[in-house]
Enzyme design. Structure first.
Site, PDB file in Angstrom:
ATOM      1  N   LYS A 133       0.836  -1.204   0.000  1.00 39.00           N
ATOM      2  CA  LYS A 133       0.000   0.000   0.000  1.00 39.00           C
ATOM      3  C   LYS A 133       0.872   1.256   0.000  1.00 39.00           C
ATOM      4  O   LYS A 133       0.402   2.342  -0.319  1.00 39.00           O
ATOM      5  CB  LYS A 133      -0.947   0.017   1.210  1.00 39.00           C
ATOM      6  CG  LYS A 133      -2.184  -0.851   1.032  1.00 39.00           C
ATOM      7  CD  LYS A 133      -3.331  -0.423   1.938  1.00 39.00           C
ATOM      8  CE  LYS A 133      -2.977  -0.386   3.392  1.00 39.00           C
ATOM      9  NZ  LYS A 133      -4.103   0.045   4.243  1.00 39.00           N
ATOM     10  N   TYR A 168       0.890   3.614   6.875  1.00 36.90           N
ATOM     11  CA  TYR A 168       2.303   3.229   6.779  1.00 36.90           C
ATOM     12  C   TYR A 168       3.193   4.460   6.902  1.00 36.90           C
ATOM     13  O   TYR A 168       4.231   4.425   7.572  1.00 36.90           O
ATOM     14  CB  TYR A 168       2.592   2.554   5.434  1.00 36.90           C
ATOM     15  CG  TYR A 168       1.934   1.222   5.205  1.00 36.90           C
ATOM     16  CD1 TYR A 168       1.313   0.517   6.231  1.00 36.90           C
ATOM     17  CD2 TYR A 168       1.952   0.639   3.942  1.00 36.90           C
ATOM     18  CE1 TYR A 168       0.722  -0.704   6.000  1.00 36.90           C
ATOM     19  CE2 TYR A 168       1.368  -0.595   3.699  1.00 36.90           C
ATOM     20  CZ  TYR A 168       0.755  -1.265   4.727  1.00 36.90           C
ATOM     21  OH  TYR A 168       0.178  -2.484   4.488  1.00 36.90           O
TER      22      TYR A 168
END
Length: 376
Positions: A133, A168
């Site tokens: 991602k 993230y």
């Protein structure tokens, strides 16, 4: 820190110890050949250890909700003089990426704050496991997914961040904020294959359940994605390779404060995977037919009782289908029209040469799931 402290045995805290990579970490760190070892190994999970977990390999299991700041401080601060490494494989999943940022940032901050809260803290390195991602964006957030333009494959670590919220990125920024007192490494996985009933995105177990339901009910084992993913290249990350790379980075100076992709190092088409699954479960291979529309999520929606029956008939570890599968996520991902491939060049250039043969590792992990009494 006193000089002799550096010669003491390293101690790892695996946060998310019951997931696929948590299990692989536990086993890898206790091998006589483990880099930097011998290791003391602590494992954190929200719930008690399941019966299939290799609990004898843990020096200590800690049941802890890391979203709870006070509880995390009370339980982990007394261990701050022992723990040298945090291996972060924990995950909270929500449809909203903003909520993901809040939940996952809170967990990581709570743990790091607790372990650095005392003057005799030994914490020196944190490994953070994220994924692709990084290059795709928040693909599961319905308010954002239609706007995303992924980076070109093969994905490389120094691609700039996408201009969308991403937990993230938030976790990497938290680690960077600690960079004056400790080092870190970031490990970006592809689709993970391993053995656990406690992983949110468990592609292998999802496909195993689907194959077993089809076999049990005499349904054709049809492909669940589109023609593009059936024919184009993808990659995966064996949990053992992920654990190996993170342990390597933990004890390798030049790997500190770096991000690395971590995949098996090979590529495949989903047509190849489908043939392996058919051989593994003894179901007939059905060629992909673009004209035949198949709603995988809808098909599996009412199969919970079939899975209950399979579990009961075979005396398996008790699981609920909806708790061990990710039909929606997998159905979505396999309908992408991209080649999902990461470059492993940086990792090799820095000295990590771990790999796995994906088509061989799938039946190996299925066999492991059978030994754990998760699959028949």
């Amino acid at each position: 820190m006193e000089p002799e402290a550096n010669t003491r045995q390293p101690a790892a805290l695996i946060v998310g110890v019951t997931g696929m990579v948590g299990v692989a970490f536990t086993e890898a760190l206790k091998k006589p050949t483990a880099l930097g070892g011998p290791w003391t190994v602590y494992g954190v999970s929200r719930r008690p250890l399941p019966t299939w977990f290799p609990s004898s390999l843990l020096n200590k299991h800690i049941m802890l909700d890391t979203l709870n700041q006070q509880q995390t401080l009370e339980i982990l601060a007394p261990l701050s003089s022992e723990i040298t490494h945090v291996l972060w494989v924990a995950l909270q999943v929500n449809e909203s990426e903003q909520v993901n940022i809040s939940l996952n940032s809170t967990m990581l901050s709570n743990v790091l704050n607790a372990l650095t809260s005392t003057p005799n803290s030994r914490l020196s390195h944190v490994t953070l496991q994220t994924g692709t991602k990084q290059y795709l964006g928040p693909i599961f957030d319905p308010s954002l997914s239609a706007q995303l333009v992924p980076r070109e494959a093969p994905f490389i670590e120094d691609y700039p961040r996408l201009s969308f919220p991403n937990f993230y990125y938030a976790l990497e920024d938290i680690l960077t904020s600690y960079s004056t007192s400790l080092t870190y490494s970031v490990h970006r996985s592809s689709i993970i294959i391993g053995a656990s009933t406690r992983s949110y995105f468990n592609t292998l177990l999802t496909l195993c359940v689907y194959a077993l339901v089809c076999k049990h009910q005499n349904y054709p084992f049809r492909y669940i994605g589109n023609k593009y993913s059936w024919e184009h290249f993808w990659d995966m990350s064996d949990a053992r390779v992920l654990a190996e790379q993170q342990i390597w980075a933990s004890v390798t100076d030049k790997a500190k404060n770096e991000a690395f992709n971590c995949t098996n190092g090979d590529v495949f088409t989903w047509k190849m995977i489908w043939k392996v699954l058919c051989d593994t479960f003894g179901v007939e291979f059905v060629p992909f037919d673009e004209k035949e529309k198949f709603d995988f999520v809808d098909f599996m929606n009412d199969k919970g009782e079939v899975w209950d029956g399979i579990v009961e008939e075979n005396g398996l570890y008790k699981t609920k289908m909806e708790e061990i599968t990710c039909f929606d996520a997998l159905g979505q991902v396999l309908n992408f029209e991209i080649q999902h491939v990461c470059s492993m060049n940086k990792s090799r250039e820095f000295g990590f040469h771990g790999y796995a043969n994906t088509l061989k590792s799938i039946p190996e992990w299925v066999q492991r799931l059978r030994e754990m009494k998760i699959l028949p």
